[in-house]
Enzyme design. Structure first.
Site, PDB file in Angstrom:
ATOM      1  N   ASN A  17       0.856  -1.185   0.000  1.00 49.29           N
ATOM      2  CA  ASN A  17       0.000   0.000   0.000  1.00 49.29           C
ATOM      3  C   ASN A  17       0.898   1.243   0.000  1.00 49.29           C
ATOM      4  OD1 ASN A  17      -1.400   2.277   1.093  1.00 49.29           O
ATOM      5  ND2 ASN A  17      -3.060   0.928   1.731  1.00 49.29           N
ATOM      6  N   ASP A  19      -0.035   4.473  -0.111  1.00 49.35           N
ATOM      7  CA  ASP A  19      -0.723   5.719   0.274  1.00 49.35           C
ATOM      8  C   ASP A  19       0.200   6.732   0.946  1.00 49.35           C
ATOM      9  OD1 ASP A  19      -3.069   4.565  -0.552  1.00 49.35           O
ATOM     10  OD2 ASP A  19      -3.864   4.224   1.460  1.00 49.35           O
ATOM     11  N   HIS A  20       1.085   6.209   1.815  1.00 47.22           N
ATOM     12  CA  HIS A  20       1.818   7.163   2.650  1.00 47.22           C
ATOM     13  C   HIS A  20       2.994   7.836   1.949  1.00 47.22           C
ATOM     14  CE1 HIS A  20      -1.031   6.571   5.673  1.00 47.22           C
ATOM     15  NE2 HIS A  20      -0.784   5.281   5.766  1.00 47.22           N
ATOM     16  N   ARG A  28       3.228  18.830   2.004  1.00 47.09           N
ATOM     17  CA  ARG A  28       3.854  20.058   1.515  1.00 47.09           C
ATOM     18  C   ARG A  28       3.115  20.690   0.345  1.00 47.09           C
ATOM     19  NH1 ARG A  28       9.180  21.892   2.619  1.00 47.09           N
ATOM     20  NH2 ARG A  28       9.255  21.786   4.873  1.00 47.09           N
ATOM     21  N   HIS A  53      -5.559   3.765  -1.664  1.00 50.13           N
ATOM     22  CA  HIS A  53      -6.887   4.124  -1.150  1.00 50.13           C
ATOM     23  C   HIS A  53      -7.217   5.544  -1.597  1.00 50.13           C
ATOM     24  CE1 HIS A  53      -9.616   4.316   2.730  1.00 50.13           C
ATOM     25  NE2 HIS A  53     -10.265   4.643   1.636  1.00 50.13           N
ATOM     26  N   ARG A  55      -9.390   8.230  -0.908  1.00 51.87           N
ATOM     27  CA  ARG A  55     -10.341   8.625   0.131  1.00 51.87           C
ATOM     28  C   ARG A  55     -11.194   9.797  -0.348  1.00 51.87           C
ATOM     29  NH1 ARG A  55      -8.958   6.638   5.515  1.00 51.87           N
ATOM     30  NH2 ARG A  55     -10.620   8.026   6.177  1.00 51.87           N
ATOM     31  N   ARG A  59      -6.896  12.854   1.079  1.00 49.09           N
ATOM     32  CA  ARG A  59      -5.823  13.299   1.978  1.00 49.09           C
ATOM     33  C   ARG A  59      -4.452  12.781   1.559  1.00 49.09           C
ATOM     34  NH1 ARG A  59      -7.036   9.830   7.450  1.00 49.09           N
ATOM     35  NH2 ARG A  59      -9.034  10.893   7.289  1.00 49.09           N
ATOM     36  N   HIS A  60      -4.436  11.695   0.787  1.00 49.53           N
ATOM     37  CA  HIS A  60      -3.121  11.248   0.277  1.00 49.53           C
ATOM     38  C   HIS A  60      -3.202  10.981  -1.230  1.00 49.53           C
ATOM     39  CE1 HIS A  60      -5.068   7.516   1.466  1.00 49.53           C
ATOM     40  NE2 HIS A  60      -4.692   7.584   2.732  1.00 49.53           N
ATOM     41  N   GLU A  80      -8.668   0.715  -3.100  1.00 51.51           N
ATOM     42  CA  GLU A  80      -9.579   0.754  -1.950  1.00 51.51           C
ATOM     43  C   GLU A  80     -10.485   1.972  -2.086  1.00 51.51           C
ATOM     44  OE1 GLU A  80      -7.435   0.893   1.700  1.00 51.51           O
ATOM     45  OE2 GLU A  80      -6.358  -0.948   1.289  1.00 51.51           O
ATOM     46  N   THR A 110      -6.939   6.276  10.163  1.00 48.90           N
ATOM     47  CA  THR A 110      -6.840   5.227   9.163  1.00 48.90           C
ATOM     48  C   THR A 110      -8.128   4.412   9.241  1.00 48.90           C
ATOM     49  OG1 THR A 110      -5.513   3.345   8.391  1.00 48.90           O
ATOM     50  CG2 THR A 110      -5.615   3.686  10.766  1.00 48.90           C
ATOM     51  N   THR A 111      -8.293   3.420   8.330  1.00 48.44           N
ATOM     52  CA  THR A 111      -9.529   2.635   8.335  1.00 48.44           C
ATOM     53  C   THR A 111      -9.664   1.918   9.679  1.00 48.44           C
ATOM     54  OG1 THR A 111      -8.960   2.241   6.031  1.00 48.44           O
ATOM     55  CG2 THR A 111     -10.884   1.093   6.892  1.00 48.44           C
ATOM     56  N   GLU A 161     -10.878  -9.297   2.822  1.00 49.12           N
ATOM     57  CA  GLU A 161      -9.603  -8.969   3.467  1.00 49.12           C
ATOM     58  C   GLU A 161      -9.894  -8.857   4.955  1.00 49.12           C
ATOM     59  OE1 GLU A 161      -7.190  -5.846   1.761  1.00 49.12           O
ATOM     60  OE2 GLU A 161      -6.292  -5.419   3.722  1.00 49.12           O
ATOM     61  N   HIS A 206      -3.615  -4.684   7.659  1.00 51.90           N
ATOM     62  CA  HIS A 206      -3.758  -3.511   8.524  1.00 51.90           C
ATOM     63  C   HIS A 206      -2.863  -3.629   9.756  1.00 51.90           C
ATOM     64  CE1 HIS A 206      -5.318   0.132  10.259  1.00 51.90           C
ATOM     65  NE2 HIS A 206      -5.855   0.366   9.086  1.00 51.90           N
ATOM     66  N   GLY A 207      -1.973  -2.665   9.877  1.00 50.45           N
ATOM     67  CA  GLY A 207      -1.108  -2.585  11.052  1.00 50.45           C
ATOM     68  C   GLY A 207       0.010  -3.617  11.080  1.00 50.45           C
ATOM     69  N   GLY A 228       1.183  -1.354   4.339  1.00 53.95           N
ATOM     70  CA  GLY A 228       1.551  -0.019   3.902  1.00 53.95           C
ATOM     71  C   GLY A 228       2.402   0.746   4.889  1.00 53.95           C
ATOM     72  N   HIS A 229       1.780   1.228   5.960  1.00 54.91           N
ATOM     73  CA  HIS A 229       2.416   2.195   6.844  1.00 54.91           C
ATOM     74  C   HIS A 229       3.796   1.752   7.341  1.00 54.91           C
ATOM     75  CE1 HIS A 229       2.991   4.366  10.702  1.00 54.91           C
ATOM     76  NE2 HIS A 229       2.601   5.380   9.954  1.00 54.91           N
TER      77      HIS A 229
HETATM   78  N1  PXP Z   1      -5.849  -2.993   4.019  1.00 52.19           N
HETATM   79  C1  PXP Z   1      -6.808  -2.041   4.054  1.00 52.19           C
HETATM   80  C2  PXP Z   1      -8.185  -2.394   3.601  1.00 52.19           C
HETATM   81  C3  PXP Z   1      -6.507  -0.730   4.487  1.00 52.19           C
HETATM   82  O1  PXP Z   1      -7.478   0.206   4.516  1.00 52.19           O
HETATM   83  C4  PXP Z   1      -5.186  -0.427   4.847  1.00 52.19           C
HETATM   84  C5  PXP Z   1      -4.832   0.966   5.264  1.00 52.19           C
HETATM   85  O2  PXP Z   1      -5.073   1.849   4.223  1.00 52.19           O
HETATM   86  C6  PXP Z   1      -4.226  -1.448   4.768  1.00 52.19           C
HETATM   87  C7  PXP Z   1      -4.587  -2.726   4.381  1.00 52.19           C
HETATM   88  C8  PXP Z   1      -2.793  -1.208   5.110  1.00 52.19           C
HETATM   89  O3  PXP Z   1      -2.676  -0.921   6.475  1.00 52.19           O
HETATM   90  P1  PXP Z   1      -1.312  -0.396   7.021  1.00 52.19           P
HETATM   91  O4  PXP Z   1      -1.026   0.898   6.359  1.00 52.19           O
HETATM   92  O5  PXP Z   1      -1.558  -0.269   8.493  1.00 52.19           O
HETATM   93  O6  PXP Z   1      -0.268  -1.433   6.696  1.00 52.19           O
END
Ligand code: PXP
Length: 253
Positions: A17, A19-20, A28, A53, A55, A59-60, A80, A110-111, A161, A206-207, A228-229
């Site tokens: 992911n 996004d970040h 910026r 994602h 959104r 935001r990203h 997403e 976050t979600t 998921e 996630h996480g 992702g993060h």
């Molecule tokens: N899966 C879904 C459906 C998510 O919404 C996210 C966060 O955008 C992730 C996975 C990835 O989560 P993380 O950034 O915490 O790894």
């Protein structure tokens, strides 16, 4: 995604992911770093798919990222989105290989939780049918709960998921009982899903971090992890390509 492969692969695939990367850009209001460039680097380093994602508040990731990225990806795009009319328009226009439907609240960092599929079966049936008509496969981001699996199957989702956020929080708190409880929920839900609908793909995410991904990656039947993060955070210190390789190694246990 090819379901036949699921039974023969013991380590799940890695969807990155990105996004970040866009979060940093938006902080910026400039045009760098570019999430499209990041996605291509992740693919070169061995990512099996790219997740992003779009959104409601942009935001990203912004619309232009999605449109620019789609023709350049060599793996597949997992977009997403929340189940709104606006997002359906984008998804049916871009036609990513996969869409993952997620709940979305404006103020959340976050979600936060899974989609309540059971509470909106009729709406989701129609939404998923529109995506299928555009040739897009659909995954539903759900809490690890058999009731949500039944509902996802009723809606004709191609994949679910499983939300690993609570497991991840338990690992951050080093709460052994909670870790065991959350892992068990994910294992049992995966088993349940595959026992009732063998063609359903079960992903998770996630996480997840290099430190906590091992036990999730070793759950039999999980096809892909979306991360992702933590991976983008690792890339600050080791570079993006090394961060992808390191996560894949961590997934091997
Ligand atoms: N899966 C879904 C459906 C998510 O919404 C996210 C966060 O955008 C992730 C996975 C990835 O989560 P993380 O950034 O915490 O790894």
């Amino acid at each position: 995604m090819n379901k036949t492969a699921q039974t023969s692969i013991s380590v799940p695939l890695l969807g990155v992911n990105i996004d970040h990367v866009a979060t940093l850009r938006q902080a910026r209001g400039v045009n760098y770093p570019d999430p499209v460039e990041a996605a291509l680097l992740c693919e070169q380093a061995g990512a099996d798919g790219i997740t992003l994602h779009l959104r409601e508040d942009r935001r990203h990731i912004i619309d232009e990222d999605v449109y620019r990225m789609k023709p350049l990806l060599k793996t597949r795009m997992n977009l997403e989105i929340a189940t709104t009319d606006e997002m359906l328009k984008v998804a049916t226009d871009v036609k990513p290989e996969w869409v993952c439907l997620v709940p979305e609240k404006r103020q959340e960092l976050t979600t936060e939780g899974g989609l309540d599929v059971a509470g909106q079966i009729e709406h989701l049936k129609l939404y998923i049918a529109s995506l299928h008509a555009a040739g897009v496969k659909v995954s539903l981001f759900i809490d690890p709960d058999s009731k949500q699996i039944d509902a996802a199957i009723a809606c004709k989702a191609d994949a679910v998921e499983l939300h690993t956020g609570q497991y991840a929080e338990a690992t951050l708190a080093s709460d052994k009982d909670a870790i065991a409880y959350e892992l068990e929920r994910i294992v049992k839900t995966t088993e349940y899903a595959l026992s009732v609908e063998k063609t359903l793909i079960v992903n998770a995410g996630h996480g997840l971090t290099r430190d906590n991904v091992g036990p999730i990656a070793s759950i039999p039947g999980i096809y892909e992890l979306n991360i992702g993060h933590a991976l983008i955070a690792d890339s600050v210190f080791m570079g993006l390509e090394k961060a992808v390789v390191a996560m894949k190694l961590a997934m091997q246990g």
